[in-house]
Each structure stands twice: as structure tokens, then as C-alpha cells.
Design a protein around this motif. Structure first.
Motif, PDB file in Angstrom:
ATOM      1  N   TRP A 147      34.031  32.477  37.884  1.00 20.53           N
ATOM      2  CA  TRP A 147      34.314  31.278  37.074  1.00 20.53           C
ATOM      3  C   TRP A 147      35.795  30.951  37.195  1.00 20.53           C
ATOM      4  N   GLY A 149      37.004  27.752  36.021  1.00 21.84           N
ATOM      5  CA  GLY A 149      37.254  26.548  35.235  1.00 21.84           C
ATOM      6  C   GLY A 149      36.384  25.407  35.724  1.00 21.84           C
ATOM      7  N   GLU A 206      38.150  36.795  40.967  1.00 20.71           N
ATOM      8  CA  GLU A 206      38.728  37.395  39.770  1.00 20.71           C
ATOM      9  C   GLU A 206      38.665  38.909  39.980  1.00 20.71           C
ATOM     10  N   LYS A 267      46.049  31.492  30.127  1.00 19.66           N
ATOM     11  CA  LYS A 267      45.809  32.244  28.884  1.00 19.66           C
ATOM     12  C   LYS A 267      47.052  32.945  28.337  1.00 19.66           C
TER      13      LYS A 267
END
Ligand SMILES: Cc1ncc(COP(=O)(O)O)c(C=O)c1O
Length: 431
Positions: A147, A149, A206, A267
Motif C-alpha cells: 500500500w 497511498g 515497504e 507520518k
């Protein structure tokens, strides 16, 4: 479980009815919707949030895992108070953005140059453009479940069965050169690179698969990808939007000792305010220099990039983390380990088929129907939702079905209470 939840949260229920009349589906992020309706939060401090009905929860969602120091830590609120009197938005560079950039550069191994923007989705979009612009190749290899975004190109292969379109309105040709491979499977990556016949711009992943299951990469896998990238002239790119400044001060690249060519962060870097950034090797990022002659890759920011409130909050957060990194990260890892093993023990005592994955402060409990299976094969999303609601009725907030993040505010007794509440879970479905 819904009955107890609804009886406790009537004000959230009413607000959700109103929200549905203003927002599509009553939410402003798809992940924030869960049945029967989400709680509405009125206040947050430290490791706690309070809902509109006045219930206090120990929070493990932590603002999509952005809040490593907890809600409204004093170091951040003090910096924000000062900044409010000096201006909320300049639309120019500032000492703050230079200093925050210098902190990122000093901490993140691949960050020879960087560029701020406002979200992780923006950062990964720029990352792809930079990778293609630099390499003059087209294909981006991403992970099944990865993922990055809501940007158009990378919104592919996110949810099972991974080969169906994620959304109407995205044209197949917009994702034509994005290829999905299995995470932690080096042979699959090799196969995809070979099949692309020299056209792979980047392998993007990731280092801890986040929304796709909170699954850490194996170190040998990341090393293998680094070698594969080097052998084939491909860029290795990490999406460290979750892991940056969370699994270690220098992110997953520090933790694993594998340095990518490009990385996207978000983040934690914003200290609880909106942020994204793309960083990497100077040779690549310098293509985005607007004063350069010749080859140029056009990337943002935007109107609010390097906004002084985010920069002040981010700087206060990174200064704190740098000063306390020797305590904070081992402590988060210790609490994470206690939570993961404690929850699995408590659930297995109740004969619930579950496994908690994660790394450091990150965790997700996977609920399986049927016999135990490795990985995410036969997950039961109903059980996962029931678990989330059950935890909420016991004063613990997790976004059902999503990974959680422990903050520096959480205590041993918070983790014990979490494990205790998990042990009280009595599933109605799936067993
Ligand atoms: C790994 C990863 N990349 C990118 C994003 C997108 O970031 P944002 O929500 O700030 O656009 C997220 C968001 O959760 C994420 O987890």
C-alpha cells in the motif's frame, strides 16, 4: 458484539448518521470505516483518546501510526504554540524546513537529498516519477498487498485477489507498467525483472508490509533485492512511510542494514501534522532541481509543503527521538514483543486461531478460520472486526483489521491490559 458497542456509543452513532449526509460513506478515509459505525473522537492526550460519549480508550491506532510520541506530547505542543505566533503558512522556505531536512539527511542512510510534500501518497507518486525519469525505464515492480497511498499508478494489487482492479476510474493503461510480485519471495522478483527485459525502473516495497498484513521482510530477502537491483541496473526503493523513524531512528534501512536508492517517508516525520517526503541518492534527486539545464524531473511539493507548523512539529519530534533513541527504540521493541507474544498466548488459551505479526512497535493480529496457516492465506475479516469491537468495549482502540502502533507513552501495564482484554475475546463467528 455490535449491541454492546452501539449501546456504549450512541453519540458516535448519531454523528455518523450526520456524517453520512456530508461525506461519501460518512468518512474521509476508506480505512476509517468499519461496521456498525466508527467512534468519533473528541479529545486525545498521551496514549489515550476520548470519544464523544466520554469513554476513554488506550489508543493503538495512533493516528495511522504517525504518533510515535503519543498524542500532543509537550515537546510538540510547545513548538507549535511558538510557531502559531510566528505564522502558520509561509509558502516559502524557512530555517525550520532546512533544519528538519538536515535531521532527516543525517538519520536516513539513503537520504543524500530530499523534498518535502504533504502526504505519503504524494511522496510515492514522486518517487515513481524520479525512478522512471532517472532510469528512463518504465516498469515499477511492487508487492502484492503493498500500500503506497491513493495515487493512481500504485493503486494496484493492494487487496486480494491482487489481480482485480482496485477502483473504477483508474485506466488499465495508467497502471500498464506496474507489475505485482509476492512479498518475501526473491524468485518472484527475479522472474518479474527478467520478464520485463531491461525495462524495470524500480523495485518498490515497504520493508514491513503495512496495510498488507504488518509482515516484516526477511533480511536476506532485502539483501537479495539489493543485489538483484545492482545486477540489473534497477533502482531499489523503500516505502518507509510507516517504518521511517519508527522501527529505528534511521528507519527500516538502518534496522535491516540495506540501503535503497530512493525512499518515501511520511507520518512520524511530521510530528503529528500532514507530511510526506521523497529522498534518495543525490544523482537521482538532483534531477528535480528546477535550476538545472537539460534533464529535469518535475515533482512537488505543493501549496503547503514545508509548512512551518509541520516543520516545527517534525523538528521537535526528531530532536526528541534523536536524543532518546537509545531508550525509545529498544523500549518500543520490548513492548511490541510483549504484546505480540502475550496476545497469541491469550488467544490460543481461548482456542482462537490467530497469529500476531509485526516488528518493533508495529503489530497486527491475524484471525484465521479453519486450521492454522502460514501467512495471510485464510484470514477471517469478520473475526478481525469482532476482535476490534470487543477491544473497544474494553477501553482499547484499534482500527478493526488494521495494524497498530505502540507509542513512547504506552506503559507495561497498558500492554498487560491489552493482553488481558485480548484473552477475554469470545468470537461468535468463524470458529
Ligand atoms: C506504507 C505507506 N505508504 C504510503 C501511505 C500513504 O500515506 P498518506 O496516507 O499520508 O498519503 C501509507 C498510509 O498509510 C502507508 O502506510
Amino acid at each position: 458484539m455490535e449491541g454492546v458497542y452501539e449501546a456504549r456509543t450512541p453519540r458516535s452513532g448519531k454523528l455518523f448518521s450526520r456524517a453520512r449526509r456530508v461525506f461519501a460513506g460518512g468518512v474521509n478515509h476508506n480505512a476509517r470505516f468499519y461496521e456498525p459505525y466508527p467512534i468519533f473522537v473528541k479529545r486525545a492526550r498521551g496514549q489515550h483518546i476520548w470519544d464523544e460519549d466520554g469513554h476513554r480508550y488506550t489508543d493503538y491506532w495512533m493516528g495511522h501510526m504517525a504518533l510515535i510520541l503519543g498524542h500532543s506530547p509537550e515537546v510538540v505542543t510547545a513548538a507549535l504554540r511558538d510557531q502559531l505566533t510566528d505564522g502558520t503558512h509561509f509558502g516559502t522556505g524557512s530555517r525550520l524546513s532546512v533544519e528538519l531536512g538536515e535531521h532527516v539527511k543525517a538519520a536516513v542512510p539513503c537520504a543524500e537529498l530530499l523534498r518535502f510534500c504533504n502526504t505519503g501518497a504524494e511522496a510515492t507518486m514522486y518517487l515513481v516519477r524520479l525512478a522512471r525519469g532517472y532510469s528512463r525505464r518504465r516498469v515499477v515492480i511492487k508487492m502484492a498487498g503493498g500500500w503506497h497511498g491513493f495515487n493512481t499508478e500504485l493503486n494496484k494489487g493492494v487487496h486480494e485477489p491482487f489481480d482485480a482492479p482496485e477502483s473504477e476510474g483508474i485506466l488499465p493503461e495508467e497502471q500498464e507498467h506496474v507489475v505485482t510480485v509476492r512479498f518475501n519471495d526473491l524468485e518472484d522478483a527475479r522472474r518479474a525483472v527478467k520478464a520485463s527485459k531491461g525495462d524495470v525502473a524500480a523495485i518498490l516495497l515497504e520493508p514491513v508490509l503495512g496495510a498488507g498484513g504488518c509482515i516484516p521482510a526477511e533480511r536476506e530477502y532485502l539483501k537479495g533485492l539489493r543485489e538483484l537491483a545492482d545486477e540489473t541496473g534497477t533502482l531499489l526503493a523503500f516505502d518507509e512511510v510507516i517504518t521511517g523513524f519508527r522501527v529505528a531512528y534511521g528507519g527500516a534501512q538502518e534496522h535491516y542494514g540495506v540501503v535503497p536508492d530512493l525512499a518515501a517517508l511520511g507520518k512520524v516525520v511530521g510530528g503529528g501534522l500532514p507530511v510526506g517526503l521523497v529522498c534518495g541518492r543525490k544523482e537521482i534527486l538532483s534531477l528535480a532541481d528546477p535550476s538545472r539545464k537539460g534533464r529535469f524531473v518535475s515533482i512537488g511539493g505543493g501549496t503547503f509543503s514545508e509548512n512551518p507548523l509541520t516543520m516545527a512539529a517534525g523538528l521537535a519530534t526528531l530532536r526528541y527521538l534523536r536524543r532518546h533513541s537509545r531508550d525509545v527504540y529498544p523500549r518500543l521493541a520490548q513492548l511490541g514483543g510483549q504484546l505480540r507474544s502475550g496476545v497469541d498466548r491469550a488467544l490460543s488459551e481461548q482456542r482462537v486461531n490467530a497469529k500476531t505479526t509485526g516488528l518493533g512497535s508495529l503489530f497486527l493480529t491475524h484471525f484465521m478460520s479453519g486450521p492454522p496457516v502460514e501467512g495471510r492465506g485464510k484470514e477471517d475479516s469478520n473475526l478481525s472486526r469482532e476482535f476490534g469491537l470487543s477491544m473497544m468495549t474494553r477501553g482499547i482502540f484499534l482500527l478493526p483489521g488494521h495494524a497498530g502502533g505502540i507509542s513512547a507513552c504506552h506503559t507495561d501495564s497498558d500492554i498487560e491490559a491489552f493482553v488481558d482484554a485480548a484473552g477475554q475475546f469470545r468470537p461468535k463467528t468463524g470458529k
